[in-house]
Design an enzyme around this catalytic site. Sequence first.
Site, mmCIF file in Angstrom:
data_model
loop_
_atom_site.group_PDB
_atom_site.id
_atom_site.type_symbol
_atom_site.label_atom_id
_atom_site.label_comp_id
_atom_site.label_asym_id
_atom_site.label_seq_id
_atom_site.Cartn_x
_atom_site.Cartn_y
_atom_site.Cartn_z
ATOM 1 N N HIS A 1 103.828 -23.472 150.542
ATOM 2 C CA HIS A 1 102.851 -24.462 150.967
ATOM 3 C C HIS A 1 103.598 -25.386 151.898
ATOM 4 C CE1 HIS A 1 99.331 -24.426 147.872
ATOM 5 N NE2 HIS A 1 99.422 -23.334 148.585
ATOM 6 N N LYS B 1 105.303 -28.941 140.774
ATOM 7 C CA LYS B 1 105.251 -30.255 141.419
ATOM 8 C C LYS B 1 106.190 -31.183 140.671
ATOM 9 C CE LYS B 1 101.844 -33.442 143.320
ATOM 10 N NZ LYS B 1 100.461 -33.554 143.761
ATOM 11 N N ASP C 1 103.383 -39.490 149.036
ATOM 12 C CA ASP C 1 102.348 -38.522 149.374
ATOM 13 C C ASP C 1 102.977 -37.204 149.794
ATOM 14 O OD1 ASP C 1 99.631 -37.622 150.067
ATOM 15 O OD2 ASP C 1 100.513 -37.495 152.057
#
Length: 420
Positions: free
Chosen positions: A288, A230, A296
């Site tokens: 994903h 991330k 977001d």
Amino acid sequence: MDSTTVEKAYELARERYAALGVDTDKAIDRLAKIPISMHCWQGDDVGGFENPAGLTGGGILATGNYGGKARTPDELRSDARKALSLIPGRHRFNLHAIYLETDGQGVERDRIEPRHFQGWIDWAKANRLGLDFNPTFFSHPKAADGLTLSHPDASIRKFWIEHAKACRRIGEAMGKALGTPCVTNVWIPDGFKDITVDRLAPRRRLWEALDEVFAEPLDPACNLDAVESKLFGIGSETYVVGSHEFYLGYACQRRKLLCLDAGHFHPTETIADKLSSVMLYLDEVLLHVSRGIRWDSDHVVVTTDDLRAIAEEIVRGGFIERVHIGLDFFDATINRIAAWVIGMRAMSAALLAALLEPTDQLRTLELEGDFTGRLATIESLKTLPLGSVWDYYCLKQGVPVGVEWLAEVRRYEADVLAKR
Ligand code: RNT
Ligand code: ZN
């Protein structure tokens, strides 16, 4: 929609695509065999069943308060089944460790066992679904510092290592019971909000912790390990331990699956472009599929250029067998079942569009340096009757055509969700 109209439109579309050398029947047969892993956590805002209070302790955040969310495993299973009945194709279901069933007993995360997921395994078997799995490194007091596998305190690290090991065994049990490998994906929230002095030590600790997690060899026919990076999170804006470079290196070195989350990169950076690079070095990857909006990373997947590009890269590269496609989003402001259906159908339709591309023709233009022809042809493909092929696919798969599925969701909302 009456089926003759759908069939007539399909006949015309078939001819239109055939003129470009594309076989629509073949494309829909191929599409029917591509599983997409539907994530459980859209059904209850990543709450899980470990704690009746739902999400605690940060690491992940769902916003919204739409009524009717699933409060028990049975409710979640019933909602997921409803969604799956409206989605063409045969798919998978993706669980997190906090979705365990313990008969009201408190079971710590380092102690969870396959038996706590037997209800899910039985359900998956009955519904002919594969299962995927995730250790849960958030919503827990031992994650309250924002650090788990990279925590400086060895006892906290140990707790999370044991959790991840337990999860791999659960993944293995799922894969064994269902006859299809479970992809067990590690994502940790670890990072720092502000200026970080030692960026190396937490990464070294994570590296070593992962080696302990993966020390036990498991049969890849039952369990496959993935690691997810991330760029930043809420509260980890400055530094994330498990960055892209970190996990790319780790996955290459230790032969793990790399999980690429579409919402985990800079806003103009797309995971579509990464596939052709990482597939040169890795056997398999996990996606994903998500939709990032500003900060977001997890809006409901819809048909965007980015989604289309992801599907194109999977198909053009010949990666269908090596890319595990999963969805990852959670929106608590709309009907949660509808969110699943919208995302799953968008992903499938994007794959169909990619399967209907006359790729060889485009490749030839490119190879010959005819970039004018390449751009003009790509643009002309966008108005081909994809929708007619998609409708026909839905009809053949026995699911509603167009937005007809929404009536069923609304019925279920009135009969079931509104009573929760
Ligand atoms: C979080 C990651 C992770 C989670 C799920 C719930 O940023 O994307 O994949 O969304 O594990
Ligand atoms: Zn993710």
